[in-house]
Design a protein around this motif. Sequence first.
Motif, short mmCIF file in Angstrom:
data_model
loop_
_atom_site.label_atom_id
_atom_site.label_comp_id
_atom_site.label_asym_id
_atom_site.label_seq_id
_atom_site.Cartn_x
_atom_site.Cartn_y
_atom_site.Cartn_z
N HIS A 106 2.98 27.30 30.08
CA HIS A 106 3.32 28.97 29.97
C HIS A 106 2.49 29.16 31.19
CE1 HIS A 106 3.66 29.91 25.72
NE2 HIS A 106 3.29 28.28 25.50
N SER A 126 6.54 26.62 39.28
CA SER A 126 7.76 27.09 38.59
C SER A 126 8.49 26.21 38.00
CB SER A 126 8.58 28.25 38.50
OG SER A 126 9.22 27.63 39.82
N SER A 134 7.85 25.47 33.93
CA SER A 134 7.85 25.20 32.25
C SER A 134 9.57 24.41 31.79
CB SER A 134 8.73 26.69 32.99
OG SER A 134 10.25 27.07 34.05
N PHE A 147 7.84 30.64 32.71
CA PHE A 147 7.58 30.47 31.88
C PHE A 147 7.40 31.62 30.57
CE2 PHE A 147 6.99 28.74 26.82
CZ PHE A 147 7.97 28.71 27.05
#
Length: 335
Positions: free
Chosen positions: A247, A239, A242, A251
């Motif tokens: 993506h 994560s 992001s 995000f």
Amino acid sequence: MVTPSDVTSVPALKPRRGPEPHGADPPRIVPRRNVGRLLAAAVALLLFAMTVNSVVRNSAFQWNVVGRYFTTSAVLDGLLLTLWLTAAVTALGFLLGIPLAVMRLSANPVLRTLSWGFVWVFRSTPLLVQLLFWFNIGALYPTLGLGVPFGPEFVTVKTVNLLGPTLTAVIGLTLHEAAYAAEVVRGGILSVDAGQTEAAQALGLGRRRTLRRIVVPQAMRSIVPTAGNMLIGTLKGTSIVSVLAVHDLLFSVQLIYNRTYQVIPLLMVATLWYIAVTTVLSVGQYHVERYYARGAARALPPTPLQRLRAGLALSRTRLNRATAADARPALDGDR
């Protein structure tokens, strides 16, 4: 002459009972009740119920919005990229970490020092700093070339065109993962008793065969739990990409709530997906641990499903006994 008062009274012997009739119930052994344990369980269940009630009945979570966006194409595409990043980074990290662990255990001081330096650098630097460093690598090395050291270069390529956000995330996460994987593998190998290797050498086994057939299967019992934790940590750690505009799941959710301003329900969508994938990985880790624990215990502990089946069978047996005990006085009265 013996008087009656001189005779010591002997208690009457109880008649010996014959064998128990066939089908009689054995005496029940009732365990002592632990009041403190029951009270602690009741308090824990009460707190759990209050927590669930506060989450389910809180309108701020907007569960209808969560259900609407849970399976949208944007969220699923981000989830697929997250899963791909997790699998690629874990595989590449351990492929690089295993040689580093072997180098760390080598008798060659050069290889041992280089491996230690790699692990020291990438474990000492925060992951976010590493990702930002690789993302801005073009400021240090505008071009990368292949050629003779201190001589001409045969092939050159611009770094801006070579490293995109996704490739940067893979490189940064892989190098960070490899540093930890090297220590996990090294710790697993060191956990195997040295007598195992000596016994294999006494039997005439070579070093490679000893490592493959003797050391590695036993080391996996120590490697698998930590590797499973690393896999779950990598899933959640993706994560952080992001910040590079990759993506992934987080995000993709951020793009949606930046447009709709529904921050809490969209964050719950990401949270529920992370929980679901982590649960699947935890179940897989549990069965892999059981597989490698076969030689360590004479009998493996039962799985949760086996415990549930045994509990249901025991409850059914107790119910049948209670029914038979209730029906027995009625039959005796009829006789």
